[in-house]
Design a protein around this motif. Structure first.
Motif, PDB file in Angstrom:
ATOM      1  N   THR A  26      11.056  25.907 -47.395  1.00  0.00           N
ATOM      2  CA  THR A  26      10.154  26.904 -47.592  1.00  0.00           C
ATOM      3  C   THR A  26      10.767  28.145 -47.107  1.00  0.00           C
ATOM      4  O   THR A  26      12.027  28.216 -46.654  1.00  0.00           O
ATOM      5  CB  THR A  26       9.002  26.691 -46.423  1.00  0.00           C
ATOM      6  OG1 THR A  26       9.336  26.931 -45.148  1.00  0.00           O
ATOM      7  CG2 THR A  26       8.200  25.466 -46.719  1.00  0.00           C
ATOM      8  N   ARG A  27      10.067  29.034 -47.469  1.00  0.00           N
ATOM      9  CA  ARG A  27      10.873  30.512 -47.264  1.00  0.00           C
ATOM     10  C   ARG A  27      11.204  30.705 -45.827  1.00  0.00           C
ATOM     11  O   ARG A  27      12.140  31.306 -45.605  1.00  0.00           O
ATOM     12  CB  ARG A  27      10.011  31.643 -47.894  1.00  0.00           C
ATOM     13  CG  ARG A  27      10.273  33.003 -47.613  1.00  0.00           C
ATOM     14  CD  ARG A  27      10.067  33.784 -49.128  1.00  0.00           C
ATOM     15  NE  ARG A  27      10.654  35.162 -48.875  1.00  0.00           N
ATOM     16  CZ  ARG A  27      11.806  35.323 -49.509  1.00  0.00           C
ATOM     17  NH1 ARG A  27      12.528  34.562 -50.127  1.00  0.00           N
ATOM     18  NH2 ARG A  27      12.263  36.869 -49.496  1.00  0.00           N
ATOM     19  N   LYS A  28      10.276  30.280 -44.914  1.00  0.00           N
ATOM     20  CA  LYS A  28      10.477  30.666 -43.543  1.00  0.00           C
ATOM     21  C   LYS A  28      11.645  29.628 -43.387  1.00  0.00           C
ATOM     22  O   LYS A  28      12.442  30.189 -42.284  1.00  0.00           O
ATOM     23  CB  LYS A  28       9.122  29.804 -42.820  1.00  0.00           C
ATOM     24  CG  LYS A  28       9.192  29.918 -41.355  1.00  0.00           C
ATOM     25  CD  LYS A  28       8.889  30.900 -40.512  1.00  0.00           C
ATOM     26  CE  LYS A  28       8.487  31.002 -39.027  1.00  0.00           C
ATOM     27  NZ  LYS A  28       9.813  31.063 -38.407  1.00  0.00           N
ATOM     28  N   GLU A  29      11.777  28.525 -43.728  1.00  0.00           N
ATOM     29  CA  GLU A  29      12.916  27.515 -43.367  1.00  0.00           C
ATOM     30  C   GLU A  29      14.228  28.417 -43.721  1.00  0.00           C
ATOM     31  O   GLU A  29      15.286  28.541 -42.961  1.00  0.00           O
ATOM     32  CB  GLU A  29      12.603  26.236 -44.018  1.00  0.00           C
ATOM     33  CG  GLU A  29      11.811  25.282 -43.275  1.00  0.00           C
ATOM     34  CD  GLU A  29      11.502  24.145 -44.110  1.00  0.00           C
ATOM     35  OE1 GLU A  29      11.194  23.129 -43.372  1.00  0.00           O
ATOM     36  OE2 GLU A  29      11.604  24.114 -45.374  1.00  0.00           O
ATOM     37  N   ASP A  30      14.043  28.863 -44.881  1.00  0.00           N
ATOM     38  CA  ASP A  30      15.437  29.702 -45.348  1.00  0.00           C
ATOM     39  C   ASP A  30      15.562  30.966 -44.511  1.00  0.00           C
ATOM     40  O   ASP A  30      16.831  31.145 -44.230  1.00  0.00           O
ATOM     41  CB  ASP A  30      14.996  30.218 -46.995  1.00  0.00           C
ATOM     42  CG  ASP A  30      15.090  29.190 -48.011  1.00  0.00           C
ATOM     43  OD1 ASP A  30      15.779  28.023 -47.778  1.00  0.00           O
ATOM     44  OD2 ASP A  30      14.949  29.485 -48.990  1.00  0.00           O
ATOM     45  N   GLU A  31      14.507  31.460 -44.232  1.00  0.00           N
ATOM     46  CA  GLU A  31      14.827  32.721 -43.338  1.00  0.00           C
ATOM     47  C   GLU A  31      15.449  32.195 -41.685  1.00  0.00           C
ATOM     48  O   GLU A  31      16.507  32.971 -41.303  1.00  0.00           O
ATOM     49  CB  GLU A  31      13.672  33.301 -42.957  1.00  0.00           C
ATOM     50  CG  GLU A  31      12.958  34.295 -44.100  1.00  0.00           C
ATOM     51  CD  GLU A  31      11.910  34.722 -44.159  1.00  0.00           C
ATOM     52  OE1 GLU A  31      10.953  34.633 -43.108  1.00  0.00           O
ATOM     53  OE2 GLU A  31      11.360  35.466 -44.997  1.00  0.00           O
ATOM     54  N   ASP A  32      14.674  31.116 -41.457  1.00  0.00           N
ATOM     55  CA  ASP A  32      15.274  30.594 -40.165  1.00  0.00           C
ATOM     56  C   ASP A  32      16.894  30.090 -40.208  1.00  0.00           C
ATOM     57  O   ASP A  32      17.814  30.331 -39.046  1.00  0.00           O
ATOM     58  CB  ASP A  32      14.532  29.481 -39.511  1.00  0.00           C
ATOM     59  CG  ASP A  32      13.092  29.810 -39.142  1.00  0.00           C
ATOM     60  OD1 ASP A  32      12.914  31.016 -38.986  1.00  0.00           O
ATOM     61  OD2 ASP A  32      12.270  28.994 -39.157  1.00  0.00           O
ATOM     62  N   LYS A  33      17.128  29.616 -41.212  1.00  0.00           N
ATOM     63  CA  LYS A  33      18.695  28.970 -41.323  1.00  0.00           C
ATOM     64  C   LYS A  33      19.420  30.377 -41.560  1.00  0.00           C
ATOM     65  O   LYS A  33      20.668  30.227 -41.146  1.00  0.00           O
ATOM     66  CB  LYS A  33      18.738  28.056 -42.714  1.00  0.00           C
ATOM     67  CG  LYS A  33      18.068  26.706 -42.406  1.00  0.00           C
ATOM     68  CD  LYS A  33      18.234  25.615 -43.511  1.00  0.00           C
ATOM     69  CE  LYS A  33      19.610  25.364 -43.608  1.00  0.00           C
ATOM     70  NZ  LYS A  33      19.769  24.283 -44.293  1.00  0.00           N
ATOM     71  N   ALA A  34      19.029  31.175 -42.336  1.00  0.00           N
ATOM     72  CA  ALA A  34      19.826  32.484 -42.427  1.00  0.00           C
ATOM     73  C   ALA A  34      20.119  33.022 -41.253  1.00  0.00           C
ATOM     74  O   ALA A  34      21.268  33.612 -41.093  1.00  0.00           O
ATOM     75  CB  ALA A  34      19.283  33.352 -43.541  1.00  0.00           C
TER      76      ALA A  34
END
Length: 90
Positions: A2-10
């Motif tokens: 998800t976008r949230k997961e991408d943001e957290d990983k970033a």
């Protein structure tokens, strides 16, 4: 992912790169020179990391791209300003 997961990983990969003493020193120089330039570099790194995760790049490549994004504007810092941050061993 998800976008949230991408943001957290970033955010995590940027935080991890900022643990490196040399990268942190360079970012401190950029921030001391211009806070807006510092924020710009962090934003570029964040967006680059998100794109990389979305594209499925391996973590080792993402880390290299994030470092490049964090430091991509180091050349705009004046030579005089850089000299002021030199340590005796340099």
């Amino acid at each position: 992912m998800t976008r949230k997961e991408d943001e957290d990983k970033a955010r995590l990969v940027i935080d991890r790169m900022l643990l490196d003493d040399e990268i942190r020193k360079c970012m401190h120089i950029i921030k001391d020179y211009s806070k807006s330039l510092f924020h710009h570099c962090c934003n570029v790194a964040f967006i680059a990391a998100q794109i990389c995760y979305d594209a499925g790049y391996p973590d080792c490549l993402i880390e290299d791209i994030v470092v490049g994004a964090l430091l991509h504007d180091i050349g705009t810092v004046s030579y005089t300003h850089l000299r002021a941050h030199e340590t005796p061993e340099h």
